[in-house]
Design a protein around this motif. Structure first.
Motif: not given
Length: 289
Positions: A256-260
């Protein structure tokens, strides 16, 4: 000794000769069978380490040829939430001026440690320790070549040569750089299921050894092509997406989202330009596992 006795000796010697010949033939046939690719005892990747220019392979080195390159200056990218700026470097950058990178706002760095099971970055110590010494949170990454050895084998090599993790608040989990093959077939000759199994083998071995799962770096296009957009890693490994644009774009299934986010291959920092998706306190939390 009689003539009859000599016949017995002759026949016994002939039998032994035939047995020796048959035994030799059996050994030869067995050796040939084991050498045939695909047999149960064959090692399909043995002797195939064709890594000839590892100093030119870094996180994103294959992306521009397939998806285009991108340059970014400060303020070019405007994400929706607070981002922490950083970079990734390899031996290609040589000795890095870490004080300048810190002054320009860099707060984390990932450093290439290894590739396959034959290469270690000759500048690793300067880059890994130098970033730490100026105050950055740093981590290391492994450039994967899934056609040269197994995932667990490469994870072990990575850990043995700078890829380890410790819960000191300054060391990020190791990252698996899995991208387009710089030496040939895009997916390294593996099927989608074969690639998924290889990545699982790497990630599981890293987790078993270090207590955390590795970050996975890739592009959506490569991931979709070579894993069938597999969503089986989203609950364990943070995703590091490469997309040289004003937004990170589509993420692999399950995320649902990127970390980097590697958003450009050049800019104010040495190497590639990256964001951590959160403020500095969240980056510290990731470093703590």
């Amino acid at each position: 000794m009689s003539h009859g006795d000599l016949s017995v000796v002759h026949e016994t010697g002939s039998a032994r000769t035939r047995l020796a010949l048959l035994a030799g033939l059996f050994v030869t046939l067995l050796a040939l069978a084991l050498a045939v690719p695909g047999t149960a005892n064959a090692a399909p990747t043995a002797g195939r380490n064709h890594v000839t220019h590892p100093e030119l392979d870094w996180m994103g080195s294959t992306v521009p040829a397939h998806e285009g390159s991108g340059h970014s200056g400060p303020g070019t990218v405007t994400p929706m939430v607070t981002q922490t700026s950083g970079m990734d470097v390899s031996g290609y950058q040589g000795n890095v001026n870490w004080s300048a990178a810190w002054s320009n706002g860099g707060r984390f760095a990932y450093v290439k440690a290894t590739e396959s099971t034959t290469y270690t970055n000759p500048y690793f110590a300067q880059q890994y320790n130098g970033s730490y010494n100026v105050g950055m949170i740093r981590g290391s990454y492994h450039f994967a070549t899934p056609d040269t050895s197994g995932g667990a084998t490469q994870a072990d090599y990575f850990i043995a040569h700078g890829g380890g993790w410790s819960a000191d608040g300054k060391t990020l989990p190791g990252a698996l750089d899995i991208e387009y093959n710089p030496y040939g077939a895009t997916c390294y000759g593996l099927s989608q299921s074969g690639m998924v199994n290889w990545i699982h083998a790497f990630a599981n071995e890293y987790h078993a050894r270090e207590g955390v799962y590795p970050v996975i770096y890739s592009t959506f296009d490569w991931w979709n092509t070579c894993t069938g957009n597999n969503g089986g890693f989203a609950t364990t490994s943070p995703i590091w997406i490469a997309k040289y644009s004003s937004s990170a774009g589509t993420l692999p299934a399950g995320y649902g989202y990127y970390t980097f986010w590697q958003y450009a291959d050049s800019g104010v920092f040495p190497g590639d330009q990256d964001y951590f998706n959160g403020d500095y306190s969240r980056l510290q939390a990731l470093a703590l596992g």
